[in-house]
Design a protein around this motif. Structure first.
Motif, PDB file in Angstrom:
ATOM      1  N   ILE B  39       0.822  -1.269  -0.265  1.00 42.65           N
ATOM      2  CA  ILE B  39      -0.015  -0.137  -0.051  1.00 42.65           C
ATOM      3  C   ILE B  39       0.890   1.349   0.198  1.00 42.65           C
ATOM      4  CG2 ILE B  39      -1.479   1.523   1.584  1.00 42.65           C
ATOM      5  CD1 ILE B  39      -2.509  -1.163   2.434  1.00 42.65           C
ATOM      6  N   ARG B  40       2.156   1.142   0.800  1.00 44.90           N
ATOM      7  CA  ARG B  40       2.731   2.488   1.140  1.00 44.90           C
ATOM      8  C   ARG B  40       3.307   3.251  -0.467  1.00 44.90           C
ATOM      9  NH1 ARG B  40       2.309  -1.029   4.720  1.00 44.90           N
ATOM     10  NH2 ARG B  40       1.348   0.220   6.877  1.00 44.90           N
ATOM     11  N   PRO B  41       4.231   1.598  -0.787  1.00 45.04           N
ATOM     12  CA  PRO B  41       4.678   2.145  -1.909  1.00 45.04           C
ATOM     13  C   PRO B  41       3.810   3.220  -3.184  1.00 45.04           C
ATOM     14  CG  PRO B  41       5.715  -0.037  -1.601  1.00 45.04           C
ATOM     15  CD  PRO B  41       4.157   0.278  -0.685  1.00 45.04           C
ATOM     16  N   VAL B  42       2.514   1.979  -3.102  1.00 48.53           N
ATOM     17  CA  VAL B  42       1.672   2.283  -4.276  1.00 48.53           C
ATOM     18  C   VAL B  42       1.037   3.876  -4.305  1.00 48.53           C
ATOM     19  CG1 VAL B  42      -0.750   2.235  -5.426  1.00 48.53           C
ATOM     20  CG2 VAL B  42       0.889  -0.204  -5.107  1.00 48.53           C
ATOM     21  N   LEU B  43       1.158   3.855  -2.653  1.00 45.83           N
ATOM     22  CA  LEU B  43       0.324   5.431  -2.629  1.00 45.83           C
ATOM     23  C   LEU B  43       1.487   6.849  -2.885  1.00 45.83           C
ATOM     24  CD1 LEU B  43      -1.159   5.135   1.517  1.00 45.83           C
ATOM     25  CD2 LEU B  43      -2.206   5.596  -0.877  1.00 45.83           C
ATOM     26  N   THR B  44       2.972   6.181  -2.577  1.00 43.46           N
ATOM     27  CA  THR B  44       4.096   7.014  -3.269  1.00 43.46           C
ATOM     28  C   THR B  44       4.364   7.291  -5.147  1.00 43.46           C
ATOM     29  OG1 THR B  44       4.960   6.430  -1.472  1.00 43.46           O
ATOM     30  CG2 THR B  44       6.783   7.761  -2.950  1.00 43.46           C
TER      31      THR B  44
END
Lengths: 314, 314
Positions: B39-44
């Motif tokens: 989730i975090r890298p996709v958000l970035t």
């Protein structure tokens, strides 16, 4: 060194005073306030001055390096199950392991905050920080192995201890705008200084007077710790066809005849060889520093610091 | 999300393939390859695209955030004495605690190397990284306390979970050159998304069907874990003069009547209140995103991701 150290200690105290209250920060303040020589931050300040900067300009970077160093102490003490550091309880002994893990993690992040984003400094810091982790990993692996070579041991010490001295100096030099050539020279000085320091420490353990060192003479030998001396001693025994060290190592630590082991190292010529190696490393450190400053004028404080470390450990 | 994730997973695999051999790195590769939603890298990546950048430009920063997240998992699993993560042995269970400490430390340094020195990104990363440590510290302290308030719990979750989602988005936005106002908006979206996600997770534990969640219904209640629901439930009981939850907590975990506790939460109105709170947090997240893009066109991927998280947890 006294002036640099006083300046730095005041900066540490300001940093501690500005910490928020709470269980995350108390272990940091406790560890930072244990007696310490502050070699690394002093090196950063001296290197900065050597290349024309002012030591006040690198106080934050010097603090970042000292925070990093203390982070490694906090975590290494867990990994080594050490209950005392400088005669005081280690963080995990005083609080608990979880606190020492987490407070150490936060200390590493805060070290990065102190280092800042100045050009080139961060890369040097991260590279050397990772080297320290690699060195600690090798150290732990060597404990499980009986076939560690002298070259492997040297590389472990280089990574675990020497590179952080090199980084301390490099970062001071970079901040003062030193040329890349001079950065490499000052880095080489730090690395050889660190290697010499560690080997002198090993020599002191085996051959130092316990009244002076305050530790049992040959404590490392009793524990079978794979230092330069023991690794080289076992190599020499194999070549000579003797087995004094080997036989002592086969006993349990408390049954080992440490004076016999110390004597074997003398007879095998390992003592003399190690002293020659220390001199070789010191000469390399000196020549790197002379390449920066042939007159030894601007480098006088660094030479004095190196000499103070040398005297301390003989 | 599928495209972003495939792009990111390929980047992770390249990074793993380039790791040197050795015991320091194997635990990193192992943990990174456990099933994960990323989730975090996709958000970035999405935040970068939202403000006109290309997701390829932030792959290194996205990786830095994912490495940081995995570093926290490696160390949190030690602190929580957790032996399983996603049905597989945790790093300290598969190797040992020392390896998990050291490999985690090295992973944090490597996270910094990936984040790099781009303007403003590093400060955001360090600030939020330290917040995550503060959150973990509070979480550990709360386990020893019986008087944790709802506001304290919320602050702990904000620090431990929500800020890293905010940082992921902020870093993508900064790299794309978003205005400070838009950075704050996207950060607020992430923080409220994280808070809503955690509260939904707590609701799911107590009120979700175990066939769907794959966990025992009310496992947190059985363990007396101080979630939003239990803290609020005890507050409501005190006001109402009832003692169902309190009495169950006085028993040992295996003797607790979990269905009675779940029912008490319904009767006290805590279930409905928590659902209303989730909707409030989601509305705040939505309004932050609408402030960036009133037409919801450029933000469609982020809305879709938020919706996917919402559906997963109802």
């Amino acid at each position: 060194m006294t002036g640099h150290r006083a300046l730095f200690d005041a900066h540490v105290e300001r940093w501690i005073a500005a910490l928020p209250p709470g269980g995350l920060y108390e272990p940091m303040a406790y560890l930072l306030r244990l007696p310490a020589k502050r070699i690394r931050p002093v090196l950063t300040m001296m290197a900065c001055e050597l290349f024309g900067g002012r030591s006040e300009e690198v106080l934050d970077q010097a603090l970042g390096i000292e925070l990093f160093h203390n982070f490694t102490l906090m975590h290494d003490d867990i990994m080594d199950a050490a209950s005392l550091r400088r005669g005081r309880p280690t963080v995990h002994a005083k609080w608990n392991t979880n606190t020492a893990i987490l407070s150490g993690d936060a200390m590493l992040v805060m070290a990065y905050q102190c280092i800042g984003t100045g050009s080139g400094v961060l890369d040097v810091f991260s590279t050397h920080a990772l080297d320290v982790c690699k060195g600690q990993q090798l150290d732990m692996e060597f404990e499980q192995r009986s076939d560690v070579s002298l070259a492997e041991y040297r590389e472990m010490i280089r990574l675990k201890t020497a590179v952080l001295l090199a980084a301390s100096l490099r970062i001071g030099a970079i901040r003062a705008g030193a040329s890349v050539v001079d950065q490499d020279r000052i880095g080489a000085f730090g690395e050889n200084l660190g290697l010499a320091f560690q080997l002198r420490d090993d020599l002191l353990d085996a051959f130092g007077e316990s009244q002076i060192t305050g530790k049992e003479q040959g404590g490392d030998l009793r524990n079978g710790k794979k230092t330069w001396l023991l690794i080289r001693g076992l190599e020499c025994e194999q070549a000579a066809g003797t087995r004094v060290l080997q036989q002592q190592l086969e006993r349990s630590p408390l049954d080992r005849d440490v004076p016999a082991m110390v004597n074997a190292l003398r007879v095998l010529g390992v003592h003399a060889e190690a002293e020659a190696e220390v001199r070789r490393l010191e000469a390399m450190a000196t020549s790197s520093l002379e390449a920066v400053d042939p007159d030894r004028v601007r480098t006088a404080p660094l030479f004095a610091l190196a000499e103070a470390l040398r005297v301390r450990a003989t």
